[in-house]
Design a protein around this motif. Structure first.
Motif, PDB file in Angstrom:
ATOM      1  N   GLU A  65       0.819  -1.224   0.000  1.00  0.00           N
ATOM      2  CA  GLU A  65       0.000   0.000   0.000  1.00  0.00           C
ATOM      3  C   GLU A  65       0.845   1.262   0.000  1.00  0.00           C
ATOM      4  O   GLU A  65       0.478   2.272  -0.571  1.00  0.00           O
ATOM      5  N   ASN A  66       1.979   1.185   0.701  1.00  0.00           N
ATOM      6  CA  ASN A  66       2.796   2.377   0.846  1.00  0.00           C
ATOM      7  C   ASN A  66       3.876   2.507  -0.218  1.00  0.00           C
ATOM      8  O   ASN A  66       4.706   3.407  -0.157  1.00  0.00           O
ATOM      9  N   GLY A  67       3.845   1.598  -1.166  1.00  0.00           N
ATOM     10  CA  GLY A  67       4.752   1.724  -2.303  1.00  0.00           C
ATOM     11  C   GLY A  67       6.219   1.528  -1.982  1.00  0.00           C
ATOM     12  O   GLY A  67       7.084   2.032  -2.694  1.00  0.00           O
ATOM     13  N   CYS A  68       6.510   0.797  -0.930  1.00  0.00           N
ATOM     14  CA  CYS A  68       7.910   0.546  -0.576  1.00  0.00           C
ATOM     15  C   CYS A  68       8.624  -0.161  -1.738  1.00  0.00           C
ATOM     16  O   CYS A  68       9.814   0.055  -1.971  1.00  0.00           O
ATOM     17  N   TYR A  69       7.867  -0.981  -2.450  1.00  0.00           N
ATOM     18  CA  TYR A  69       8.449  -1.764  -3.545  1.00  0.00           C
ATOM     19  C   TYR A  69       8.920  -0.882  -4.704  1.00  0.00           C
ATOM     20  O   TYR A  69       9.679  -1.322  -5.553  1.00  0.00           O
ATOM     21  N   LEU A  70       8.448   0.377  -4.734  1.00  0.00           N
ATOM     22  CA  LEU A  70       8.882   1.249  -5.830  1.00  0.00           C
ATOM     23  C   LEU A  70      10.372   1.549  -5.732  1.00  0.00           C
ATOM     24  O   LEU A  70      11.029   1.769  -6.736  1.00  0.00           O
ATOM     25  N   CYS A  71      10.888   1.601  -4.528  1.00  0.00           N
ATOM     26  CA  CYS A  71      12.302   1.946  -4.331  1.00  0.00           C
ATOM     27  C   CYS A  71      13.120   0.807  -3.745  1.00  0.00           C
ATOM     28  O   CYS A  71      14.346   0.897  -3.716  1.00  0.00           O
ATOM     29  N   HIS A  72      12.459  -0.208  -3.222  1.00  0.00           N
ATOM     30  CA  HIS A  72      13.211  -1.288  -2.577  1.00  0.00           C
ATOM     31  C   HIS A  72      12.930  -2.620  -3.258  1.00  0.00           C
ATOM     32  O   HIS A  72      11.771  -2.989  -3.404  1.00  0.00           O
ATOM     33  N   THR A  73      13.981  -3.334  -3.621  1.00  0.00           N
ATOM     34  CA  THR A  73      13.787  -4.671  -4.179  1.00  0.00           C
ATOM     35  C   THR A  73      13.834  -5.689  -3.048  1.00  0.00           C
ATOM     36  O   THR A  73      14.203  -5.363  -1.921  1.00  0.00           O
ATOM     37  N   GLN A  74      13.440  -6.894  -3.359  1.00  0.00           N
ATOM     38  CA  GLN A  74      13.621  -8.006  -2.426  1.00  0.00           C
ATOM     39  C   GLN A  74      14.132  -9.193  -3.220  1.00  0.00           C
ATOM     40  O   GLN A  74      13.573 -10.273  -3.167  1.00  0.00           O
ATOM     41  N   VAL A  75      15.163  -8.937  -3.984  1.00  0.00           N
ATOM     42  CA  VAL A  75      15.758 -10.019  -4.768  1.00  0.00           C
ATOM     43  C   VAL A  75      17.264  -9.939  -4.668  1.00  0.00           C
ATOM     44  O   VAL A  75      17.858  -8.947  -5.078  1.00  0.00           O
ATOM     45  N   VAL A  76      17.846 -10.948  -4.086  1.00  0.00           N
ATOM     46  CA  VAL A  76      19.291 -11.071  -4.125  1.00  0.00           C
ATOM     47  C   VAL A  76      19.534 -11.911  -5.372  1.00  0.00           C
ATOM     48  O   VAL A  76      19.210 -13.088  -5.414  1.00  0.00           O
ATOM     49  N   ARG A  77      20.019 -11.251  -6.418  1.00  0.00           N
ATOM     50  CA  ARG A  77      20.046 -11.893  -7.727  1.00  0.00           C
ATOM     51  C   ARG A  77      20.952 -13.105  -7.760  1.00  0.00           C
ATOM     52  O   ARG A  77      21.971 -13.145  -7.075  1.00  0.00           O
ATOM     53  N   PRO A  78      20.577 -14.071  -8.605  1.00  0.00           N
ATOM     54  CA  PRO A  78      21.488 -15.195  -8.822  1.00  0.00           C
ATOM     55  C   PRO A  78      22.776 -14.640  -9.427  1.00  0.00           C
ATOM     56  O   PRO A  78      22.740 -13.675 -10.195  1.00  0.00           O
ATOM     57  N   THR A  79      23.897 -15.208  -9.087  1.00  0.00           N
ATOM     58  CA  THR A  79      25.177 -14.612  -9.446  1.00  0.00           C
ATOM     59  C   THR A  79      25.348 -14.472 -10.961  1.00  0.00           C
ATOM     60  O   THR A  79      25.967 -13.529 -11.422  1.00  0.00           O
ATOM     61  N   TYR A  80      24.730 -15.364 -11.754  1.00  0.00           N
ATOM     62  CA  TYR A  80      24.879 -15.231 -13.207  1.00  0.00           C
ATOM     63  C   TYR A  80      24.220 -13.960 -13.729  1.00  0.00           C
ATOM     64  O   TYR A  80      24.523 -13.468 -14.791  1.00  0.00           O
ATOM     65  N   ALA A  81      23.266 -13.416 -12.939  1.00  0.00           N
ATOM     66  CA  ALA A  81      22.544 -12.228 -13.402  1.00  0.00           C
ATOM     67  C   ALA A  81      23.067 -10.946 -12.761  1.00  0.00           C
ATOM     68  O   ALA A  81      22.463  -9.898 -12.902  1.00  0.00           O
ATOM     69  N   GLY A  82      24.151 -11.012 -12.056  1.00  0.00           N
ATOM     70  CA  GLY A  82      24.693  -9.820 -11.405  1.00  0.00           C
ATOM     71  C   GLY A  82      24.956 -10.155  -9.958  1.00  0.00           C
ATOM     72  O   GLY A  82      24.063 -10.625  -9.265  1.00  0.00           O
ATOM     73  N   ASN A  83      26.150  -9.918  -9.522  1.00  0.00           N
ATOM     74  CA  ASN A  83      26.486 -10.366  -8.173  1.00  0.00           C
ATOM     75  C   ASN A  83      26.027  -9.380  -7.102  1.00  0.00           C
ATOM     76  O   ASN A  83      26.509  -8.264  -7.024  1.00  0.00           O
ATOM     77  N   ASP A  84      25.075  -9.808  -6.300  1.00  0.00           N
ATOM     78  CA  ASP A  84      24.597  -8.976  -5.202  1.00  0.00           C
ATOM     79  C   ASP A  84      25.237  -9.390  -3.890  1.00  0.00           C
ATOM     80  O   ASP A  84      25.163  -8.676  -2.906  1.00  0.00           O
ATOM     81  N   LEU A  85      25.827 -10.574  -3.901  1.00  0.00           N
ATOM     82  CA  LEU A  85      26.244 -11.133  -2.619  1.00  0.00           C
ATOM     83  C   LEU A  85      27.448 -10.440  -2.013  1.00  0.00           C
ATOM     84  O   LEU A  85      27.704 -10.557  -0.828  1.00  0.00           O
ATOM     85  N   TYR A  86      28.170  -9.677  -2.839  1.00  0.00           N
ATOM     86  CA  TYR A  86      29.324  -8.980  -2.264  1.00  0.00           C
ATOM     87  C   TYR A  86      28.863  -7.793  -1.431  1.00  0.00           C
ATOM     88  O   TYR A  86      29.592  -7.275  -0.611  1.00  0.00           O
ATOM     89  N   ARG A  87      27.636  -7.347  -1.638  1.00  0.00           N
ATOM     90  CA  ARG A  87      27.155  -6.203  -0.870  1.00  0.00           C
ATOM     91  C   ARG A  87      26.896  -6.640   0.560  1.00  0.00           C
ATOM     92  O   ARG A  87      26.222  -7.643   0.786  1.00  0.00           O
ATOM     93  N   ALA A  88      27.390  -5.853   1.467  1.00  0.00           N
ATOM     94  CA  ALA A  88      27.372  -6.276   2.857  1.00  0.00           C
ATOM     95  C   ALA A  88      25.959  -6.597   3.330  1.00  0.00           C
ATOM     96  O   ALA A  88      25.067  -5.767   3.251  1.00  0.00           O
TER      97      ALA A  88
END
Ligand code: HEC
Length: 235
Positions: A65-88
């Motif tokens: 309702e509050n549109g949090c999803y507009l600015c925040h993702t909830q996907v730690v991408r699979p490494t083949y699609a871009g490495n997110d895991l290095y982010r603390a």
């Protein structure tokens, strides 16, 4: 360009995207089977069952309702699609305090009990997949993690290290009321506009915070679902 090649080109550009974004994931995920822990490879036994506690369903609705999803993702991408895991601390912790690396990618089970998977539209703010764990270990530092989140939602710029935060303030999720007897232990550490009043979270804020605290992406998953096969090795 002939009309024929135009139509073919048009169908191909939309058709291929549709195939890979809609059709392939649909067939891959429509019939998800439980994933089992394998003996010798994993440290656990039985089926993988994602744990989640808190007011997940109601909280997800407030989040939407509050549109949090507009600015925040909830996907730690699979490494083949871009490495997110290095982010603390985005997908678990590098060291959970016992020397174990709990980082992992998002999987389909992470959205269990939610009507919609809040994967997000943009990543203007940080990914919130593992926010619950991050608040508990990094931000609240031993104090109440819910209180940290209430303060952030009320005034994102209050914290010394977030003076330039671009996260909107959600003050309407709080109410001011007269202090009756002793001040409520839920009261925020901000002064109310009137003398003798306090700022407390509404039930929507409580649902939202309960949901945010349930966002943890560091439970043990079967090695077959893990980005780094090394982590499946017995310690
Ligand atoms: C206009 C875009 C925008 C919207 C909408 C938004 N945020 Fe944010 N949010 C940000 C930005 C940018 C940051 C990073 C700055 C900061 O840390 O405060 C942030 C940071 C945060 C953080 C701190 C995360 C961390 O690990 O440091 C939390 C928690 C958060 N937002 C929750 C929410 C919730 C809950 C909502 C919906 C009620 C929401 N945000 C809506 C932009 C947004």
């Amino acid at each position: 360009m002939t009309f024929r090649s135009f139509v073919l080109g048009l169908s191909a550009s939309f058709g291929i995207a549709w195939l890979f974004v809609v059709v392939v994931p649909f067939f891959k995920m429509r019939d998800l089977q439980p994933v089992t822990f394998k003996e010798g490879l994993d440290t656990k036994e039985g089926n993988y069952f994602p744990k989640r506690s808190g007011r997940v369903a109601n909280g997800a609705a407030v989040y939407a309702e509050n549109g949090c999803y507009l600015c925040h993702t909830q996907v730690v991408r699979p490494t083949y699609a871009g490495n997110d895991l290095y982010r603390a601390d985005w997908g678990g912790l590098k060291d959970n305090g016992e020397g174990v690396d709990t980082r992992r990618e998002t999987n389909a089970f992470d959205f269990q009990y939610e009507k919609f998977a809040q994967i997000g539209v943009t990543r203007f703010g940080p990914d919130l997949s593992n926010l619950g764990r991050r608040v508990e270990t990094n931000y609240a530092k031993g104090s109440d993690p819910a209180a940290w989140l209430y303060a952030h939602l009320y005034n994102p710029r209050a914290a010394v290290d977030r003076r330039q935060s671009a996260c909107p303030s959600f003050r309407y999720l709080f109410e001011e009321r007269k202090v009756q007897g002793a001040p409520s232990n839920e009261a925020l550490p901000f002064p109310a506009s009137k003398e003798g009043e306090e700022i407390v979270p509404t039930s929507a804020a409580k649902e939202l915070v309960s949901y945010l605290l349930s966002l943890k992406k560091d439970d043990v998953v079967p090695a077959s679902m893990n980005f780094s096969p090394k982590k499946g090795e017995k310690k």
